[in-house]
Design an enzyme around this catalytic site. Structure first.
Site, mmCIF file in Angstrom:
data_model
loop_
_atom_site.group_PDB
_atom_site.id
_atom_site.type_symbol
_atom_site.label_atom_id
_atom_site.label_comp_id
_atom_site.label_asym_id
_atom_site.label_seq_id
_atom_site.Cartn_x
_atom_site.Cartn_y
_atom_site.Cartn_z
ATOM 1 N N SER A 95 -7.266 5.792 2.548
ATOM 2 C CA SER A 95 -7.780 4.513 2.026
ATOM 3 C C SER A 95 -8.005 3.572 3.195
ATOM 4 O O SER A 95 -7.583 3.833 4.318
ATOM 5 C CB SER A 95 -6.764 3.884 1.072
ATOM 6 N N ASP A 96 -8.640 2.463 2.934
ATOM 7 C CA ASP A 96 -8.665 1.413 3.942
ATOM 8 C C ASP A 96 -7.469 0.496 3.669
ATOM 9 O O ASP A 96 -6.718 0.680 2.708
ATOM 10 C CB ASP A 96 -10.020 0.673 3.918
ATOM 11 N N TRP A 97 -7.296 -0.490 4.518
ATOM 12 C CA TRP A 97 -6.128 -1.372 4.561
ATOM 13 C C TRP A 97 -5.804 -1.986 3.188
ATOM 14 O O TRP A 97 -6.581 -2.786 2.667
ATOM 15 C CB TRP A 97 -6.429 -2.461 5.589
ATOM 16 N N GLN A 98 -4.689 -1.572 2.623
ATOM 17 C CA GLN A 98 -4.178 -2.137 1.362
ATOM 18 C C GLN A 98 -5.126 -2.005 0.181
ATOM 19 O O GLN A 98 -5.015 -2.742 -0.799
ATOM 20 C CB GLN A 98 -3.837 -3.627 1.551
ATOM 21 N N ASP A 99 -6.062 -1.076 0.282
ATOM 22 C CA ASP A 99 -7.106 -1.072 -0.735
ATOM 23 C C ASP A 99 -6.686 -0.548 -2.097
ATOM 24 O O ASP A 99 -7.372 -0.831 -3.083
ATOM 25 C CB ASP A 99 -8.357 -0.348 -0.225
#
Ligand code: BGC
Length: 753
Positions: free
Chosen positions: A314-318
């Site tokens: 995933s991307d950051w905190q997505d």
């Protein structure tokens, strides 16, 4: 393989006595692993507990194991044993990213702290950590590393060999710091120029993104990611991230399937086919569906159609953002389930740690199957095995003598020199003549942030002036290039005039004004803007200086095409510097003095007006009545010499499905300077069932010619090269006439089925 073999044997014995818990989903054989390695992954799946598997699927920011509050760690950073106990000991988290906030350690320091974390992981789960960073233009979070031009600039070189070499330098220097996973290349296709990550992409054309994405991926991964000089690449951000309708970061993109398939998949398809091991998901949404829950894209297309076998992060905190921002899940638990159902393998939870516990609960409640978990964990372990991490978790920095070397610095300089685009040179004010005096002025003249952009000693590039103080700003480089002939005045900050009178007064003593305008550093949300129009202070500064009547050489140092229609018209020479990296000042100075012959070409269309943001491959109707009138076209770029094309010839007037058409032409350097030059080959489909683009780039190459020298170059075209996504949303090459275009030369051929 020592450790691996011993462990394998033990596990084999154990697993014979254990019930098989992996479903058919979990028994993947990875084509990038040997039989023995695949067997090892399977045995690990049998050995690890569910809790450990949930930990493997989690990636946290390294801040979580250091003393001090997240994002504001103590300086220098100090590992916190109780936090390590929690993150690695208890939660058994398997992946870490980033740098300790506020610090940019040396390779030795990384080696020591990553070594400690790795040792703890090996002791706890027996599975090495996968450590990742965004080394997008060199290892930008490691002190002393070789940084070079940002991706948009690398694309402007049209030199894919150079791109591969640069990526190779990054891989080597990452390994020197014991970081084996790079969140690069970004292949987002920046088709919305206001987007604050335009400069992180290879520009507006899918083919350019495809070629450069591939070149960089191969430079990072080499033939074997386990060798000392290579790392795992991460293709990002899958997909459609570069075209938010609003131009703002992480906002909706609306992409009909036809567009999605033609512009946002081919670059992934090529890199995956060539062995890319990891992919990161687009933080935004496409057609109303946040990509992190888009099963069609993440599973049917990415896995099914593109055949991606590796790890999807995933991307950051997505995952959290699915309910916090996107509002497609009612709580974190639902978000976790939705994203795993869609195909996510690893969640970059960043600064939160509830993900693994929720995964555990969901499996215990029967909401997610064990087989599904094993599928993801197998992919994660497969990447760790491919990297050889079970055998070696850290690398001795002393074994990397080229780290930060002069040899690498020369490549960084080359990336800057080949990427700066000369857009105008009227009446030949450049090169600067002997004895001419210069006034260097403007907000981008004397800082490193405007040459380097974000992801440079800080996410936002804010500390680059401190960490890159040994490199020359444009002002410093010009002072060295033209000793005793350069005056300086600030004139304005980015959005406020500051002592413009002093700048105007200083013009009195000089012959040429070098006005440096543009942007500071930024990325993502903090880089959002309301308009591409240049701040008023910079326009006012220009006007005040222009009124003096002295010739202006305009330098645009920026991450996107900030508008400069009037400024460009009234300047004698214009350079688009983009973000050329730490050696950008030297490159600008070299071009101004004539020591360097510019060869960059624009990888995007430079708009003239705020509402005319068409790309070069627009449709015919968009160009009616002179409506396509950019300031500078895609591919535009001048040289101090004259390259002339002649003798464009096709090997045949007809192309059949399995044939190859050879396009040849002669390129002659008719000027008096040696120089490099990129030849760009386009085709135009005369009639098609889907309205054809004005033209499409199909190939390019770069060459070097001495004065008077010529070279006969050839390109080949096949049916695939002129295909498009047709009425059925599938690739098709339709019969009819196509025009080949190189410069002003054109030739037609017919495609016949
Ligand atoms: C960015 C990614 C990056 C990740 C990890 C995110 O905010 O969108 O490009 O790889 O952070 O640093």
């Amino acid at each position: 393989m020592r450790y691996l073999t011993a462990l394998l044997f033990t596990i084999f014995i154990l697993s014979c006595a254990t019930a098989q818990n992996s479903s058919s989903e979990g028994t993947l054989g990875f084509s990038f692993l040997s039989e023995e390695e695949n067997a090892f992954v399977q045995s690990e799946l049998r050995r690890l507990t569910l809790k450990q598997k949930a930990g493997q699927m989690t990636q946290v920011a390294v801040d979580l194991v250091f003393e001090g509050p997240t994002y504001v760690l103590t300086v220098p950073p100090v590992l916190d044993s109780s936090k390590i106990d929690r993150i690695i000991g208890e939660l058994e988290i398997g992946s870490i990213l980033n740098h300790p906030s506020r610090s940019f350690p040396t390779p030795e320091e990384y080696h020591d702290y990553i070594g400690r974390l790795q040792a703890r992981a090996m002791e706890t789960t027996g599975v090495p950590l996968l450590y990742g960073q965004d080394a997008i233009h060199g290892v930008n979070y490691v002190s002393g590393a070789t940084l070079y031009a940002q991706p948009l600039n690398v694309a402007a070189t049209f030199n894919t060999d150079l791109a591969s070499e640069l990526a190779g330098i990054t891989a080597y220097e990452m390994k020197a710091a014991s970081i084996p996973w790079n969140f690069s290349p970004a292949m987002d296709v920046g088709r919305q120029p206001a987007w604050p990550r335009t400069w992180e992409s290879f520009g507006e054309d899918v083919y350019v993104n495809q070629r450069f994405g591939l070149a960089m991926m191969q430079g990072y991964q080499g033939d074997d990611v386990s060798d000392q000089n290579h790392v795992v690449a991460c293709l990002k951000h899958f997909t459609g991230y570069g075209s938010p309708a609003s131009g703002r970061d992480r906002t909706p993109a609306y992409l009909p399937e036809r567009q999605l398939r033609e512009y946002y998949l081919p670059q992934y398809a090529t890199a995956i086919e060539s062995g890319a091991l990891t992919v990161m998901i687009n933080s935004g949404e496409v057609n109303g569906i946040p990509t992190h829950v888009n099963k069609h894209l993440l599973t049917d297309v990415l896995r099914g159609e593109l055949g991606f076998e590796g790890l999807l992060v995933s991307d950051w905190q997505d995952v959290r953002y699915l309910y916090e921002r996107h509002k497609v899940a009612k709580d974190l638990k639902e978000a976790v389930k939705m994203s795993i159902d869609a195909g996510l393998d690893m969640s970059m939870t960043a600064v939160t740690t509830d993900f693994p516990e929720i995964v555990l609960e969901l499996v215990q409640e029967g909401e997610i199957s064990m087989g599904r978990i094993d599928t993801s964990v197998a992919r994660i372990l497969a990447v760790k095995v491919a990297l050889g991490l079970y055998d070696q978790q850290v690398w001795d920095p002393a074994a990397f003598p080229e780290f930060g070397s002069e040899q690498y610095a020369r490549k960084a300089l080359q990336s800057a020199e080949e990427s700066i685009v000369l857009l105008k040179n009227d009446g030949l004010p450049l090169p600067i003549k002997a004895e001419q005096r210069l006034l260097v002025v403007g907000p981008t003249a004397d800082n490193m942030r405007s040459l380097n952009g974000g992801w440079t000693y800080g996410w936002q590039g804010t500390e680059s002036d401190e960490y890159l103080s040994d490199y020359n700003t444009i002002r410093e480089a010009l002072e060295k290039e033209f000793p005793g002939r350069v005056d300086y005045a600030a004139g304005a900050s980015f959005d406020t005039l500051s002592d413009v009178d002093a700048a105007v007064a200083a013009v009195e003593n000089v012959d040429v004004i070098v006005l440096c305008i543009g942007e500071l550093s930024y990325t993502e949300d903090p880089g959002n803007i309301n308009t591409l129009v240049l701040p008023k202070a910079q326009r006012d500064l220009f006007n005040a200086l222009h009124e003096t009547g002295k010739p202006i050489v305009l330098i645009m140092a920026a991450g996107r095409p900030r508008l400069m229609n009037q400024l460009s018209r009234l300047s004698k020479a214009v350079l688009f510097a983009g973000y050329p990296g730490p050696r950008g000042g030297d490159a600008v100075a070299g071009i101004l003095s004539g020591r360097v012959n510019p060869s960059g070409r624009l990888p995007l269309t430079y708009p003239r007006y705020p509402n005319a943001l068409l790309t070069y491959d627009h449709k015919a109707t968009e160009a009616l009545n002179g409506n396509f009138n950019p300031l500078f076209e895609f591919g535009y770029g001048l040289s101090f010499t004259d390259f002339v094309y002649s003798d464009l010839e096709l090997s045949s007037r007809v192309l059949n499905p399995n044939d190859t058409l050879t396009v040849s032409l002669r390129v002659t350097n008719q000027g008096e300077r040696a120089g490099k030059h990129s030849v760009l080959l386009y085709t135009q489909d005369q009639v098609a069932s889907i309205t054809p683009s004005a033209r499409r780039l199909r190939d390019f190459l770069k060459l070097y010619l001495e004065p008077g020298e010529y070279r006969d170059v050839t390109f080949t075209l096949t049916a695939d090269d002129i295909a498009f996504i047709g009425l059925e949303n599938e690739w098709v090459t339709e019969e009819g006439t196509f025009t080949v275009m190189v410069g002003d030369l054109t030739e037609d051929f017919d495609y016949e089925d």
